[in-house]
Design a protein around this motif. Structure first.
Motif, PDB file in Angstrom:
ATOM      1  N   TRP A  15       0.833  -1.214   0.000  1.00  0.00           N
ATOM      2  CA  TRP A  15       0.000   0.000   0.000  1.00  0.00           C
ATOM      3  C   TRP A  15       0.867   1.264   0.000  1.00  0.00           C
ATOM      4  O   TRP A  15       0.588   2.226  -0.707  1.00  0.00           O
ATOM      5  CB  TRP A  15      -0.930  -0.020   1.203  1.00  0.00           C
ATOM      6  CG  TRP A  15      -1.750   1.230   1.327  1.00  0.00           C
ATOM      7  CD1 TRP A  15      -2.838   1.587   0.592  1.00  0.00           C
ATOM      8  CD2 TRP A  15      -1.521   2.311   2.242  1.00  0.00           C
ATOM      9  NE1 TRP A  15      -3.314   2.820   0.971  1.00  0.00           N
ATOM     10  CE2 TRP A  15      -2.519   3.294   1.989  1.00  0.00           C
ATOM     11  CE3 TRP A  15      -0.581   2.553   3.241  1.00  0.00           C
ATOM     12  CZ2 TRP A  15      -2.594   4.473   2.701  1.00  0.00           C
ATOM     13  CZ3 TRP A  15      -0.665   3.730   3.964  1.00  0.00           C
ATOM     14  CH2 TRP A  15      -1.658   4.674   3.692  1.00  0.00           C
ATOM     15  N   LEU A  16       1.921   1.260   0.792  1.00  0.00           N
ATOM     16  CA  LEU A  16       2.807   2.420   0.847  1.00  0.00           C
ATOM     17  C   LEU A  16       3.491   2.643  -0.502  1.00  0.00           C
ATOM     18  O   LEU A  16       3.645   3.783  -0.955  1.00  0.00           O
ATOM     19  CB  LEU A  16       3.847   2.238   1.952  1.00  0.00           C
ATOM     20  CG  LEU A  16       3.322   2.301   3.389  1.00  0.00           C
ATOM     21  CD1 LEU A  16       4.428   1.960   4.374  1.00  0.00           C
ATOM     22  CD2 LEU A  16       2.773   3.693   3.696  1.00  0.00           C
ATOM     23  N   LEU A  17       3.893   1.569  -1.161  1.00  0.00           N
ATOM     24  CA  LEU A  17       4.533   1.714  -2.465  1.00  0.00           C
ATOM     25  C   LEU A  17       3.556   2.222  -3.518  1.00  0.00           C
ATOM     26  O   LEU A  17       3.926   2.994  -4.407  1.00  0.00           O
ATOM     27  CB  LEU A  17       5.128   0.376  -2.903  1.00  0.00           C
ATOM     28  CG  LEU A  17       6.336  -0.129  -2.104  1.00  0.00           C
ATOM     29  CD1 LEU A  17       6.767  -1.499  -2.596  1.00  0.00           C
ATOM     30  CD2 LEU A  17       7.493   0.862  -2.201  1.00  0.00           C
ATOM     31  N   SER A  18       2.307   1.785  -3.434  1.00  0.00           N
ATOM     32  CA  SER A  18       1.322   2.226  -4.434  1.00  0.00           C
ATOM     33  C   SER A  18       0.953   3.690  -4.274  1.00  0.00           C
ATOM     34  O   SER A  18       0.525   4.334  -5.226  1.00  0.00           O
ATOM     35  CB  SER A  18       0.059   1.362  -4.340  1.00  0.00           C
ATOM     36  OG  SER A  18      -0.582   1.567  -3.078  1.00  0.00           O
ATOM     37  N   THR A  19       1.093   4.237  -3.060  1.00  0.00           N
ATOM     38  CA  THR A  19       0.746   5.643  -2.831  1.00  0.00           C
ATOM     39  C   THR A  19       1.957   6.570  -2.877  1.00  0.00           C
ATOM     40  O   THR A  19       1.799   7.772  -2.690  1.00  0.00           O
ATOM     41  CB  THR A  19       0.056   5.788  -1.462  1.00  0.00           C
ATOM     42  OG1 THR A  19       0.904   5.261  -0.428  1.00  0.00           O
ATOM     43  CG2 THR A  19      -1.276   5.042  -1.461  1.00  0.00           C
ATOM     44  N   SER A  20       3.136   6.028  -3.104  1.00  0.00           N
ATOM     45  CA  SER A  20       4.352   6.850  -3.144  1.00  0.00           C
ATOM     46  C   SER A  20       4.498   7.489  -4.511  1.00  0.00           C
ATOM     47  O   SER A  20       4.079   6.944  -5.528  1.00  0.00           O
ATOM     48  CB  SER A  20       5.577   5.998  -2.816  1.00  0.00           C
ATOM     49  OG  SER A  20       5.462   5.430  -1.522  1.00  0.00           O
ATOM     50  N   SER A  21       5.109   8.668  -4.510  1.00  0.00           N
ATOM     51  CA  SER A  21       5.366   9.363  -5.766  1.00  0.00           C
ATOM     52  C   SER A  21       6.579   8.760  -6.468  1.00  0.00           C
ATOM     53  O   SER A  21       7.297   7.922  -5.907  1.00  0.00           O
ATOM     54  CB  SER A  21       5.604  10.850  -5.501  1.00  0.00           C
ATOM     55  OG  SER A  21       6.774  11.033  -4.728  1.00  0.00           O
ATOM     56  N   LYS A  22       6.783   9.214  -7.701  1.00  0.00           N
ATOM     57  CA  LYS A  22       7.920   8.709  -8.471  1.00  0.00           C
ATOM     58  C   LYS A  22       9.237   9.074  -7.808  1.00  0.00           C
ATOM     59  O   LYS A  22      10.188   8.278  -7.791  1.00  0.00           O
ATOM     60  CB  LYS A  22       7.849   9.278  -9.884  1.00  0.00           C
ATOM     61  CG  LYS A  22       8.937   8.763 -10.807  1.00  0.00           C
ATOM     62  CD  LYS A  22       8.781   9.339 -12.200  1.00  0.00           C
ATOM     63  CE  LYS A  22       9.896   8.847 -13.118  1.00  0.00           C
ATOM     64  NZ  LYS A  22       9.772   9.413 -14.490  1.00  0.00           N
TER      65      LYS A  22
END
Length: 309
Positions: A43-50
């Motif tokens: 979940w954290l990776l999916s909501t992180s920016s580029k």
């Protein structure tokens, strides 16, 4: 004494059963905890920016070379233990500065605007289909369906209630609505209130001038009064007055039948359920007019008006 019989002692040992089946619970709890941590990481990776994802990647490539500086600024980001991987923050001997605007993918505003316009047009088409079904299902509106014209224009969904020689909408040369016209407008007001779009009304007359002349009351005033009377009936039918963005009288300036200026079909009320684009343009036009009146904007049009005055 040697021949004395010793008493026989019988010892009964009761064995208690010990349950050893609770270890699986600990293993299962560890498994659930690991899965929760895994899904939290996903979940954290999916909501992180580029930019954040690139920073995480750089850390795992050089976990020891790239270290945060201390608050006193004495740490230079190096370590005596050599880390692995290529330091992506170094470019031509200098530290690359973080630029959030460069790392973030710019939004395609044109594509987003086109999608909004497509959805808006789809809503207007659905409203057109619903109005056509309403006309067929309602006895009063079905009786006058030849006088109800529904089409989609560049401004939005247009509903025109046209006059007929035998079935006029208004009293002759007056702004009083006939009973059937009131029913039609009130039913339209109930349906139009469900749409989020703004509404524009315009009144039209034919080119027949007043017999007494048009010095005091002309087709301009008559068309405006009829448009305003229609507005009141729409509101009485349930439409919010806040949805109405414009009410105008156009007299015979925009004829429906240009070949026959006195054709009764030219006498009509035009209701436009405005598209988002048309409503935004009209709102912008009103804002610019307000600025001009307040003196905060001076343009060529203002100067021409000033010169002509």
């Amino acid at each position: 004494m040697a021949n004395q019989i010793r008493p026989i002692v019988i010892k009964k040992i009761t064995r208690r059963s010990v349950h050893h089946g609770g270890q699986w619970k600990i293993a299962y709890a560890d498994f659930v905890t690991a899965m929760m941590a895994f899904f939290l990481l996903m979940w954290l990776l999916s909501t992180s920016s580029k930019a954040e994802l690139q920073g995480i990647s750089e850390y795992f490539q050089t976990p020891l070379n790239i270290m945060p500086s201390r608050g006193d600024g004495t740490h230079d980001g190096t370590s005596i233990i050599q880390g692995g991987g290529q330091d992506l923050t170094q470019q031509k001997g200098r530290l690359k500065k973080y630029n959030p605007e460069a790392d973030t993918k710019p939004l395609n505003l044109k594509a987003a605007q086109a999608e909004l316009e497509r959805l808006d047009k789809r809503r207007l088409e659905d409203l057109k289909d619903r109005l056509e079904r309403l006309i067929e299902s309602n006895a009063t509106m079905r009786q006058f369906r030849k006088q109800l014209l529904v089409d989609i224009t560049t401004e939005g969904l247009r509903i025109q209630i046209v006059d007929d020689r035998n079935r006029p909408m208004f009293a002759l040369a007056r702004a009083e609505l006939e009973p059937h016209t009131r029913d039609i407008l009130q039913k339209l007001g109930d349906v139009l209130n469900e749409m989020p779009n703004k509404v524009s009304l315009s009144g039209h007359t034919d080119a027949t001038p007043y017999a007494s002349g048009e010095k005091h009351y002309s087709n301009w005033e008559l068309s405006a009064d009829r448009a305003n009377a229609s507005r009141r009936e729409l509101v009485a039918g349930g439409m919010s007055e806040q949805k109405i963005m414009r009410v105008v009288g156009l007299s015979s300036a925009a004829l429906f039948d240009k070949d026959d200026p006195i054709n009764p079909i030219n006498r009509r009320i035009s209701i436009i359920v405005m598209s988002k684009k048309a409503a935004a343009a009209l709102d912008k036009e009103g804002s610019e007019t307000k600025k001009i009146k307040s003196g905060t904007v001076v343009n060529s049009q203002t100067l021409r008006l000033a010169d002509s005055g």
